[in-house]
Design a protein around this motif. Structure first.
Motif, PDB file in Angstrom:
ATOM      1  N   GLY A 119       0.794  -1.224   0.000  1.00 62.36           N
ATOM      2  CA  GLY A 119       0.000   0.000   0.000  1.00 62.36           C
ATOM      3  C   GLY A 119       0.823   1.269   0.000  1.00 62.36           C
ATOM      4  N   ILE A 120       2.085   1.184  -0.372  1.00 63.46           N
ATOM      5  CA  ILE A 120       2.957   2.369  -0.410  1.00 63.46           C
ATOM      6  C   ILE A 120       3.100   2.782  -1.868  1.00 63.46           C
ATOM      7  CG2 ILE A 120       5.247   3.295   0.111  1.00 63.46           C
ATOM      8  CD1 ILE A 120       5.444   1.098   2.300  1.00 63.46           C
ATOM      9  N   GLU A 121       2.346   3.820  -2.235  1.00 60.98           N
ATOM     10  CA  GLU A 121       2.355   4.251  -3.632  1.00 60.98           C
ATOM     11  C   GLU A 121       2.641   5.749  -3.761  1.00 60.98           C
ATOM     12  OE1 GLU A 121      -0.473   2.363  -6.326  1.00 60.98           O
ATOM     13  OE2 GLU A 121      -1.243   1.210  -4.630  1.00 60.98           O
ATOM     14  N   ASP A 122       3.180   6.354  -2.696  1.00 62.20           N
ATOM     15  CA  ASP A 122       3.429   7.792  -2.715  1.00 62.20           C
ATOM     16  C   ASP A 122       4.893   8.141  -2.929  1.00 62.20           C
ATOM     17  OD1 ASP A 122       4.382   6.890  -0.266  1.00 62.20           O
ATOM     18  OD2 ASP A 122       3.641   8.627   0.854  1.00 62.20           O
ATOM     19  N   GLY A 123       5.718   7.151  -3.268  1.00 60.75           N
ATOM     20  CA  GLY A 123       7.144   7.412  -3.399  1.00 60.75           C
ATOM     21  C   GLY A 123       7.659   7.247  -4.814  1.00 60.75           C
ATOM     22  N   HIS A 124       8.868   7.727  -5.008  1.00 63.14           N
ATOM     23  CA  HIS A 124       9.569   7.615  -6.286  1.00 63.14           C
ATOM     24  C   HIS A 124      10.809   6.763  -6.064  1.00 63.14           C
ATOM     25  CE1 HIS A 124       7.056  10.767  -7.991  1.00 63.14           C
ATOM     26  NE2 HIS A 124       7.236  11.418  -6.865  1.00 63.14           N
ATOM     27  N   ILE A 125      11.000   5.773  -6.931  1.00 61.05           N
ATOM     28  CA  ILE A 125      12.146   4.871  -6.832  1.00 61.05           C
ATOM     29  C   ILE A 125      13.202   5.323  -7.831  1.00 61.05           C
ATOM     30  CG2 ILE A 125      12.956   2.501  -7.076  1.00 61.05           C
ATOM     31  CD1 ILE A 125       9.935   1.677  -6.779  1.00 61.05           C
ATOM     32  N   VAL A 126      14.430   5.461  -7.355  1.00 58.47           N
ATOM     33  CA  VAL A 126      15.554   5.751  -8.245  1.00 58.47           C
ATOM     34  C   VAL A 126      16.714   4.822  -7.894  1.00 58.47           C
ATOM     35  CG1 VAL A 126      14.923   8.156  -8.658  1.00 58.47           C
ATOM     36  CG2 VAL A 126      16.423   7.602  -6.751  1.00 58.47           C
ATOM     37  N   ILE A 127      17.524   4.532  -8.891  1.00 63.41           N
ATOM     38  CA  ILE A 127      18.744   3.768  -8.647  1.00 63.41           C
ATOM     39  C   ILE A 127      19.821   4.778  -8.259  1.00 63.41           C
ATOM     40  CG2 ILE A 127      19.344   3.779 -11.115  1.00 63.41           C
ATOM     41  CD1 ILE A 127      20.202   0.863  -8.811  1.00 63.41           C
ATOM     42  N   GLN A 128      20.486   4.535  -7.148  1.00 67.90           N
ATOM     43  CA  GLN A 128      21.524   5.440  -6.682  1.00 67.90           C
ATOM     44  C   GLN A 128      22.908   4.948  -7.092  1.00 67.90           C
ATOM     45  OE1 GLN A 128      22.257   5.545  -2.429  1.00 67.90           O
ATOM     46  NE2 GLN A 128      22.571   7.760  -2.548  1.00 67.90           N
ATOM     47  N   GLU A 129      23.072   3.637  -7.054  1.00 70.80           N
ATOM     48  CA  GLU A 129      24.387   3.070  -7.321  1.00 70.80           C
ATOM     49  C   GLU A 129      24.214   1.616  -7.744  1.00 70.80           C
ATOM     50  OE1 GLU A 129      28.628   2.887  -4.938  1.00 70.80           O
ATOM     51  OE2 GLU A 129      26.785   3.025  -3.786  1.00 70.80           O
ATOM     52  N   GLY A 130      25.102   1.138  -8.581  1.00 71.13           N
ATOM     53  CA  GLY A 130      25.041  -0.257  -8.991  1.00 71.13           C
ATOM     54  C   GLY A 130      26.427  -0.834  -9.211  1.00 71.13           C
ATOM     55  N   GLN A 131      26.584  -2.085  -8.835  1.00 67.48           N
ATOM     56  CA  GLN A 131      27.827  -2.818  -9.044  1.00 67.48           C
ATOM     57  C   GLN A 131      27.498  -4.065  -9.839  1.00 67.48           C
ATOM     58  OE1 GLN A 131      31.014  -1.950  -8.194  1.00 67.48           O
ATOM     59  NE2 GLN A 131      31.624  -3.761  -9.322  1.00 67.48           N
ATOM     60  N   ILE A 132      28.152  -4.232 -10.997  1.00 68.88           N
ATOM     61  CA  ILE A 132      27.829  -5.347 -11.882  1.00 68.88           C
ATOM     62  C   ILE A 132      29.078  -6.146 -12.228  1.00 68.88           C
ATOM     63  CG2 ILE A 132      28.073  -4.056 -14.050  1.00 68.88           C
ATOM     64  CD1 ILE A 132      25.365  -5.522 -14.879  1.00 68.88           C
ATOM     65  N   SER A 133      28.859  -7.438 -12.451  1.00 66.13           N
ATOM     66  CA  SER A 133      29.924  -8.333 -12.879  1.00 66.13           C
ATOM     67  C   SER A 133      29.371  -9.216 -13.985  1.00 66.13           C
ATOM     68  CB  SER A 133      30.388  -9.185 -11.691  1.00 66.13           C
ATOM     69  OG  SER A 133      31.371 -10.100 -12.101  1.00 66.13           O
TER      70      SER A 133
END
Length: 151
Positions: A75-89
């Motif tokens: 029921g949490i629909e008032d926020g915005h999701i962003v990627i801050q950092e990512g580590q990939i291999s």
């Protein structure tokens, strides 16, 4: 296709048009795991393997999608999701269609994330994603993303 998977695929294709060009499909959603499908042909590089940038996008999107659906269930629909950092291999090449998988963090980590968001209007969550060649369990790509939810 269950309604949550149709819903997320619609959101991704509408809000992030690149996902349509990548041929990204939402395959399965359970609270503990999200599975996406990426076709090789739409994401192929000059070596006839999947392009690293497409793999990175798929990994980021699996985490974003997992978080989006899990928040919606709570029921949490008032926020915005962003990627801050990512580590990939990239330990193995992706030589055919791929399955992108994002799994739930530990329950105590999830509960702390939700409590922090409710209290401060901002919270961070690390999510692990991996990519396998279709029909294989070997992880061709591993990714850890730091996602931020803010009002």
């Amino acid at each position: 296709m269950p309604s949550d998977t149709l819903y997320l695929e619609s959101v991704l294709h509408h809000d992030i048009p690149l996902t349509r060009e990548m041929g990204l499909k939402v395959v399965d959603w359970q609270q503990d795991q999200l599975r996406l499908h990426m076709p090789l042909q739409a994401n192929i590089n000059h070596k006839s393997t999947m392009f690293g940038g497409s793999l990175y996008c798929g990994a980021v999107l699996a985490g974003w999608g997992w978080l989006h659906l899990r928040l919606r269930e709570h029921g949490i629909e008032d926020g915005h999701i962003v990627i801050q950092e990512g580590q990939i291999s990239y330990p193995l090449p992706v030589t055919q269609d791929a399955t992108v998988i994002c799994a739930a963090p530990e329950e105590k980590v999830w509960k702390r994330f939700v409590a922090t968001y409710k209290r401060h209007g901002r919270a961070r969550l690390a999510l692990d994603t991996w990519i396998v060649n279709e029909g294989s369990e070997d992880r061709a790509v591993t990714f850890t993303g730091q996602y931020v939810l803010h009002r």
